[in-house]
Design an enzyme around this catalytic site. Structure first.
Site, PDB file in Angstrom:
ATOM      1  N   THR A  96       0.860  -1.180   0.000  1.00  0.00           N
ATOM      2  CA  THR A  96       0.000   0.000   0.000  1.00  0.00           C
ATOM      3  C   THR A  96       0.902   1.237   0.000  1.00  0.00           C
ATOM      4  OG1 THR A  96      -1.603  -1.225   1.311  1.00  0.00           O
ATOM      5  CG2 THR A  96      -1.917   1.158   1.155  1.00  0.00           C
ATOM      6  N   LYS A 171      -7.520   1.224  -3.167  1.00  0.00           N
ATOM      7  CA  LYS A 171      -7.041   0.671  -1.887  1.00  0.00           C
ATOM      8  C   LYS A 171      -6.999   1.745  -0.797  1.00  0.00           C
ATOM      9  CE  LYS A 171      -4.816  -1.795   1.143  1.00  0.00           C
ATOM     10  NZ  LYS A 171      -5.551  -2.749   1.965  1.00  0.00           N
ATOM     11  N   LYS A 247       0.264   4.951   8.253  1.00  0.00           N
ATOM     12  CA  LYS A 247       0.714   5.232   6.880  1.00  0.00           C
ATOM     13  C   LYS A 247      -0.496   5.328   5.946  1.00  0.00           C
ATOM     14  CE  LYS A 247       1.585   1.910   4.275  1.00  0.00           C
ATOM     15  NZ  LYS A 247       1.963   0.739   3.487  1.00  0.00           N
TER      16      LYS A 247
END
Ligand code: NAD
Length: 312
Positions: A96, A171, A247
């Site tokens: 990701t 995502k 993150k």
């Protein structure tokens, strides 16, 4: 059957490679962490000592790395993927990252005559183990079609999201919604507890009612509720760490700033994750945000003393 290079054998990489091995592929794996590498080797990965060695004769190369900076270093370094990949090797990043990093991977791969697909996943370590991940693919249609075959042994759903970086965009939005959902489940679990509800009974109610969600079904942060266990059954050791959640949530908030979309709930989720990190809990599971909801700052299922023991 194919030969597949795999860089990054962590929480996700280890079970994902195990499923490729189970499907009959040869997986040549590399990780800078010897413990992670050894765990993957025990599950059938052929360990190699460099990215170059992993890529030798590989039909495809997957990366599963923590953060954008790791992805950039692994692709771009002197010993990196671009330096050693063959034009016939399909490159897929399941990490990701931010949309910009993903588009950079596409552009730089193309400039070198290589083919790259952004291939982030959803479903957590449980989905990785059970080969029921969702793959969100972005790139040239022909490359995305090739990617489908390679990801199939790890996936329940494979969705072509569009051109370069669109898998990652999907995502990031999905995970922003996930972490807002984690907060709802965290707060709900503690309010249910304080109102005297049996946690398993409330979990069953929410599961068939409008408060249900993926984190409620899969990551419920109370011990003894989830059939195969949640982080709460394991002292909140990470299946998805606070640092990785920060993150992802941070990348979504950043995307909100760029696009002008207002994201107050995501911003709040990020600040809670930041608070855990500031307390030195960045390596614990992201569902430990539940600790911030409890009346007295203690949480059933979490004993900080056990962290001290395991880190000693
Ligand atoms: P992790 O930290 O457990 O694994 C990453 C691995 O990469 C580590 O073993 C690390 O040693 C290795 N690594 C780092 N730099 C390297 C390098 N230069 N060369 C080789 N190996 C290197 O992380 P994870 O939980 O497995 O997540 C991997 C990616 O998947 C992340 O981007 C994460 O956001 C994403 N993701 C995680 C989950 C989850 O539930 N854990 C779910 C979906 C997506």
């Amino acid at each position: 059957m194919s030969t597949i290079a795999w860089i990054g054998l962590g929480h996700m990489g280890a079970p994902m490679t195990a499923n490729l091995v189970a499907a009959g592929h040869t997986v040549r794996g590399f990780d800078i962490n010897p413990a992670a590498a050894a765990a993957a080797e025990a599950r059938g990965v052929m360990l190699v000592g460099s990215i170059a060695a992993a890529l030798e004769g590989a039909d495809a190369c997957f990366t599963s790395l923590p953060k954008p900076e790791h992805v950039r270093a692994v692709y771009d370094g002197a010993d990196g993927v671009w330096a050693h990949a063959d034009s016939s090797t399909l490159l897929m990043d399941t990490s990701t990252v931010d949309v910009e990093t993903s588009r950079w991977c596409h552009a730089e791969s193309e400039a070198r005559g290589l083919v790259f697909v952004d291939a982030p996943v959803s479903g957590g370590t449980a989905g990785a183990e059970a080969h029921t991940l969702t793959f969100m693919l972005g790139g040239e249609p022909a490359a995305v079609e090739r990617a489908r075959d390679f990801v199939a042994p790890m996936a329940r759903s494979v969705i072509a999201c569009g051109d370069a970086g669109s898998g990652i965009a999907a995502k990031l939005v999905n995970n922003m919604m996930l972490f807002i959902g984690v907060m709802a489940t965290a707060e709900g679990s503690q309010l249910a507890e304080q109102l005297g509800l049996d946690p398993k009974v409330f979990w069953e109610v929410a599961g068939v009612s409008s408060g249900g969600s993926w984190p409620q079904r899969t990551w419920y942060p109370v011990p003894g509720v989830i059939e195969n266990g949640s982080a709460a059954d394991n002292n909140f050791d990470a299946t998805f760490s606070v640092d990785l959640a920060r993150k992802d949530c941070g990348l979504a908030v950043q995307a909100g700033e760029v696009t002008g979309v207002h994201l107050p709930a995501a911003t709040l989720a990020l600040s809670q994750l930041d608070e855990l990190a500031a307390r030195g809990l960045g390596g614990k599971d992201c569902t430990l945000v539940t600790l911030l909801a409890t009346p007295d700052g203690t949480l059933r299922g979490y004993d900080p003393a056990l962290d001290t023991i395991s880190h000693a």
